[in-house]
Each structure stands twice: as structure tokens, then as C-alpha cells.
Scaffold this motif. Structure first.
Motif, PDB file in Angstrom:
ATOM      1  N   MET B   1     -17.031  15.265  86.964  1.00  0.00           N
ATOM      2  CA  MET B   1     -15.773  15.805  86.427  1.00  0.00           C
ATOM      3  C   MET B   1     -15.890  17.321  86.262  1.00  0.00           C
ATOM      4  N   THR B   2     -14.964  18.016  86.857  1.00  0.00           N
ATOM      5  CA  THR B   2     -14.959  19.464  86.771  1.00  0.00           C
ATOM      6  C   THR B   2     -14.125  19.867  85.558  1.00  0.00           C
ATOM      7  N   GLU B   3     -14.643  20.754  84.752  1.00  0.00           N
ATOM      8  CA  GLU B   3     -13.826  21.239  83.639  1.00  0.00           C
ATOM      9  C   GLU B   3     -13.130  22.531  84.059  1.00  0.00           C
ATOM     10  N   ARG B   4     -11.937  22.700  83.607  1.00  0.00           N
ATOM     11  CA  ARG B   4     -11.225  23.932  83.927  1.00  0.00           C
ATOM     12  C   ARG B   4     -11.408  24.892  82.760  1.00  0.00           C
ATOM     13  N   LEU B   7      -8.486  27.095  81.311  1.00  0.00           N
ATOM     14  CA  LEU B   7      -7.475  26.276  80.659  1.00  0.00           C
ATOM     15  C   LEU B   7      -8.021  25.724  79.338  1.00  0.00           C
ATOM     16  N   SER B   8      -9.281  25.304  79.354  1.00  0.00           N
ATOM     17  CA  SER B   8      -9.889  24.787  78.123  1.00  0.00           C
ATOM     18  C   SER B   8      -9.945  25.867  77.051  1.00  0.00           C
ATOM     19  N   PHE B  11      -6.557  26.260  75.581  1.00  0.00           N
ATOM     20  CA  PHE B  11      -6.237  25.174  74.649  1.00  0.00           C
ATOM     21  C   PHE B  11      -6.939  25.387  73.309  1.00  0.00           C
ATOM     22  N   GLN B  73      -1.209  26.755  86.559  1.00  0.00           N
ATOM     23  CA  GLN B  73      -0.443  25.651  87.153  1.00  0.00           C
ATOM     24  C   GLN B  73      -0.809  24.297  86.541  1.00  0.00           C
ATOM     25  N   VAL B  75      -0.510  20.566  85.062  1.00  0.00           N
ATOM     26  CA  VAL B  75       0.362  19.411  85.274  1.00  0.00           C
ATOM     27  C   VAL B  75      -0.057  18.324  84.290  1.00  0.00           C
ATOM     28  N   ALA B  76       0.703  17.245  84.288  1.00  0.00           N
ATOM     29  CA  ALA B  76       0.384  16.053  83.503  1.00  0.00           C
ATOM     30  C   ALA B  76       0.081  16.401  82.035  1.00  0.00           C
ATOM     31  N   ARG B  77      -1.030  15.883  81.485  1.00  0.00           N
ATOM     32  CA  ARG B  77      -1.301  16.055  80.054  1.00  0.00           C
ATOM     33  C   ARG B  77      -1.421  17.539  79.692  1.00  0.00           C
ATOM     34  N   ASP B  78      -2.040  18.314  80.574  1.00  0.00           N
ATOM     35  CA  ASP B  78      -2.177  19.755  80.312  1.00  0.00           C
ATOM     36  C   ASP B  78      -0.803  20.398  80.124  1.00  0.00           C
ATOM     37  N   LEU B  79       0.109  20.047  81.022  1.00  0.00           N
ATOM     38  CA  LEU B  79       1.455  20.626  80.944  1.00  0.00           C
ATOM     39  C   LEU B  79       2.173  20.141  79.686  1.00  0.00           C
TER      40      LEU B  79
END
Lengths: 278, 219
Positions: B1-4, B7-8, B11, B73, B75-79
Motif C-alpha cells: 500500500m502506497t501512502e500519499r 495528502l496525509s 489531513f 486530485q 477522490v472517494a473517501r479523501d474527497l
């Protein structure tokens, strides 16, 4: 192709297969292609697509996304029997077009590819004039109508006419990459397909050319059904109505694009589209 | 799993700022309640001053979320989380405004004998403060369950508002000369009732952020 199956094959797009509507009237089947339990294996035994079933909606854009090697291009090629050109490939399952399985031995692959066209990743115009790029294929396929009119209408549909109308006799190679790709779209449209398959059609193009093709898709879906394979998830989000997510040959999720990108149901979809996969 | 990573980081930053904003809004509300109960005009002024800091935090949160949307960009839960951050921050900002309204009531009731309705305002403010804290916790812990618990407290505020309204209407009939005070009581109670609604809305947005389904809490 036998005489019987030739009669059954829906040659005339004005005479598609109709199904009785609940009210007793007639309506077009909602799916342009009905894929059932499609499995495709390569000569080395590797399974590219496993037991894929999905109904591709008429007059809409469906995007197929997934990481490299997930089987998305293999699936796309299966929709007009292009995998047959790869030696040793075996296909099982059905791809129903107007209720007829395109893999039925009685069905002619050339006829399939005429009705279900393909646009490739890299623009591949013929080494001919812009005009001939469109006229040649149409002539080969028996077009007997007004060729000038066909060339003009095809180029207009591909949003290229205004840029090339004064240089139709010039080589297609003189066009920019983005223009060449729109020429390839025009060439496919000249065969009056019902379905247009697009395999990463903008991955070799700059952002401006990409935007032009994306805008084009929105207009084309009124007349055609479009299925696009793309690596670019933002593009899938922008252009498609439905999105299918494939992973190692399996269909993980198939849903309206807005749902798939905002509230995906499968954790694997969530991880892939939010860039946390691998 | 790659972490961003970027973005993290965004958050984590958003969580910190939203938690701080909620803490300030909660503090303001409790200070306003105390100011009203003890007739402390100085404390009431503090509440008004703190409001500017809360407004500034809301803008910081909006900027952070907008930059993350533009550059990452999501999407989904992040968005859904970034959209929720915008909305929850706006609800905290409104909650803080209502704390200021409560603080402003202090002057009106200076030197007044103890009234049942003022006790009700106090109880509503206390519950409102708990709702703010619970909402912030639900957001930072990404917990729909905590959001539902926080939203459930709104019933108490609504009940007190209803009871206060009945009391004040009776008071207006019995002592028409106190109509001005009665009107202030009704308005202030209305603000606290709205505060509860804002926190309920924020909790609904948090449930959507976590579960991806739209819900109506306390309908």
C-alpha cells in the motif's frame, strides 16, 4: 459466413434488434454490448480477463480503468474480436451485440469490426492524404454514396473539419499528433459503427489535444456508444458515464462514474482510485 | 500500500486546525454561559474577541482543503473528507457566532434575579459545548458512531428551547412590561437551538464522510 447468419447479422443500423417494451411498444435494448462470462487466455496460459460479465450501456461513455496488466485492453480488444489477431489467444463466454454472439462461428469478424470500431493509443493514419484516409476504408467497405459528403461529415463529427478543409489532399502525416488522432476517429466514424472502442486514445497527446478529444466524446455519445480504456483516472472521471474497474483480470466494480469516484463500494477500488495501490 | 504523503500531511493539518477551531468555539460558548450566569461583562467581551480567531481558522481550513483538492486530485473517501472539512468548519464558525450572541445577552440580564429561563439557556449552552467537542472528535477519529452520539444531544437542546418558549410566552402574558427581556430570551434561545442544528448538520456530513451515505440525524 453462411447465408442464414448474414441475414441475422444486423447490417442496417436503422433496423436494430428490438425488444417489446412493457407497454407493448418497441424499444431499443438498453445495452449496446452484453458481455457474459468472458474469459480470455493467452498462448502462454496467462489469463488476461476472467469471467467478465457486464452490460455496456447504449449512447453513453463507459471507461475501463485499472493498473497495468489488469486486462483492460484485452477486454476492449475482445469487444470487436481483435484478440484473434494475437496467435494462441483463446476466448470463452459471449459478447452479445443485438442479441447475437459476435464469437458465433457464423459471424464474420470483419463485419464485427465494421460495426464496432477501434481507435488506438497512438494515432495511426495511413500514409495517404487526409481525404484518402477516410475515403479508402469506406470504399473498401463498399461505400457507394457521395464520398465528398462522407469525408466532410466524418471530419466534422471528429471536430477536425475546420482545421483541414483547405488541405484535404495533403498527407495525413503533416498533421499534429492530436489532429492525427481525430483523423483516426473520423476514419472509424466513416464506417458508421455503432460502438467505438478507444484504447488510451489521448495518452500520446498534449493536454490541449486531450481536451479536444474529451470534448468530442461528449458530443459523439448521442450517436455512438463509446468504450474507453484509460490510465488516467481523472479522464475517466471527466468523460465517462459508467466506469468499470478491473484488477488482475477480474471485474472489481462497475458503477455510475460519479458513484465510483465519490463512494466506491469496494475497498480495492477505493485504494486504486485514491492512488494508494501497489 | 502506497501512502500519499502530501495528502496525509494535509489531513493531519486539517485535523489539527479543526480540533483547535472546535476547542475555541467550545471555550467561547462555556465562557458566554459563565458570563451570563455570573454577570461577568469582561468575560463576555473575551468571547467577542475570540470570534475573530475562529473566523481566521475557518479561512485557513478552507485554503488547506482547496489546495489539496487542486493539487492532489482526491477522490472517494479523501474527497469526501475534504468536502466535510469545508462544511464542518463552516458549522463551527456559526456555532462560535452563537456563542457571541449568548455573551451579548449578558448585558440585558445584568442585575436580574435568578430566572428559570436563564438556567435553561445555561443548560442548552453546556450541551451545545458537548456537541461541539463530540463533533470534532467524530471528525478527527473518522467515526460515524461518535457523530451519531453527538447529534443525539440535540434533542435535549430542542426540548429546553420548547420549554423556555412556553415559559417566556407565559411571562409576557403575566408581565407585559418585561416584553423586551422576554424577546431577548427567545432570540438567545433560538440561537442556541440553531447551534444544535449546525452541529447536527456537521455530524450528518461526518457520517457521509465515513460511510458514503447521506443520512438525516434527529429528523
Amino acid at each position: 459466413m453462411s447465408k442464414d447468419s448474414a441475414a441475422a447479422w444486423p447490417h442496417d443500423r436503422n433496423r436494430p434488434t428490438f425488444t417489446p417494451a412493457p407497454g407493448g411498444g418497441l424499444e431499443l435494448a438498453p445495452s449496446a454490448l452484453d458481455v457474459r462470462n468472458l474469459t480470455i487466455a493467452y498462448a502462454d496460459g496467462h489469463v488476461g480477463v476472467r469471467d467478465l460479465s457486464l452490460e455496456l450501456r447504449r449512447n453513453s461513455v463507459t471507461a475501463i480503468i485499472g493498473p497495468s496488466g489488469c486486462g483492460k485492453s484485452t477486454a476492449l480488444r475482445a469487444f470487436n474480436r481483435m484478440n484473434e489477431l494475437i496467435p494462441g489467444t483463446t476466448t470463452s463466454g459471449k459478447v452479445l451485440f443485438h442479441g447475437i454472439d459476435i464469437y458465433d462461428p457464423a459471424v464474420d469478424a470483419v463485419q464485427v469490426r465494421k460495426r464496432i470500431g477501434m481507435v488506438f493509443q497512438k494515432p495511426n493514419p495511413f500514409p495517404k492524404s487526409i481525404y484518402e484516409n477516410i475515403a479508402w476504408g469506406a470504399r473498401l467497405n463498399g461505400w457507394t454514396g457521395d464520398m465528398d459528403e462522407l469525408v466532410e461529415s466524418s471530419l466534422k463529427q471528429a471536430a477536425l473539419w475546420d482545421e483541414v478543409k483547405d488541405k484535404l489532399k495533403r498527407s495525413a502525416y503533416a498533421l499534429s499528433g492530436g489532429q492525427q488522432q481525430r483523423l483516426c476517429i473520423a476514419r472509424a466514424l466513416a464506417l458508421t459503427p455503432e460502438i467505438l472502442l478507444m484504447d488510451e486514445p489521448t495518452s500520446a497527446l498534449d493536454p490541449l489535444s486531450t481536451a479536444k478529444i474529451e470534448a468530442l466524446l461528449d458530443g459523439l455519445k448521442a450517436k455512438y456508444t463509446i468504450i474507453i480504456v484509460t490510465h488516467n483516472m481523472q479522464q475517466a472521471g471527466r468523460v465517462s458515464d459508467m466506469t468499470a474497474f478491473l484488477l488482475t483480470g477480474d471485474l472489481v466494480e462497475y458503477a455510475p462514474t460519479r458513484q465510483l469516484f465519490v463512494t466506491p463500494r469496494d475497498e480495492r477500488t477505493e485504494r486504486y482510485i485514491s492512488g494508494r495501490f501497489g | 500500500m502506497t501512502e500519499r504523503t502530501r495528502l496525509s500531511e494535509a489531513f493531519a493539518d486539517l485535523d489539527g486546525k479543526l480540533a483547535l477551531m472546535a476547542a475555541k468555539a467550545e471555550e467561547s460558548l462555556l465562557k458566554a454561559q459563565h458570563a451570563l450566569a455570573t454577570q461577568d461583562a469582561g468575560l463576555a467581551k473575551e468571547v467577542k474577541r475570540a470570534d475573530a480567531e475562529i473566523d481566521a481558522l475557518q479561512l485557513e481550513i478552507e485554503d488547506l482543503a482547496a489546495v489539496a483538492i487542486a493539487t492532489q486530485q482526491p477522490v472517494a473517501r479523501d474527497l469526501r473528507m475534504l468536502v466535510a472539512a469545508f462544511k464542518v468548519a463552516a458549522d463551527f464558525e456559526r456555532a462560535a457566532d452563537h456563542a457571541v450572541h449568548l455573551a451579548k445577552a449578558t448585558a440585558t440580564f445584568a442585575g436580574q434575579p435568578r430566572m428559570r429561563s436563564l438556567d435553561r439557556l445555561s443548560a442548552m449552552a453546556e450541551t451545545g459545548a458537548k456537541m461541539i467537542r463530540g463533533t470534532a472528535e467524530a471528525f478527527t477519529r473518522r467515526s460515524a458512531e461518535l457523530a451519531r452520539q453527538a447529534a443525539a444531544m440535540d434533542d435535549f437542546i430542542d426540548g429546553e428551547h420548547k420549554a423556555l418558549t412556553a415559559e417566556v410566552l407565559a411571562m409576557m402574558r403575566e408581565r407585559p412590561e418585561e416584553a423586551e427581556k422576554a424577546a431577548k430570551l427567545l432570540r438567545t434561545s433560538g440561537y442556541l437551538e440553531r447551534l444544535g442544528d449546525h452541529m447536527t448538520n456537521a455530524c450528518e456530513d461526518i457520517v457521509f464522510m465515513v460511510e458514503g451515505v447521506h443520512v438525516e440525524l434527529n429528523a
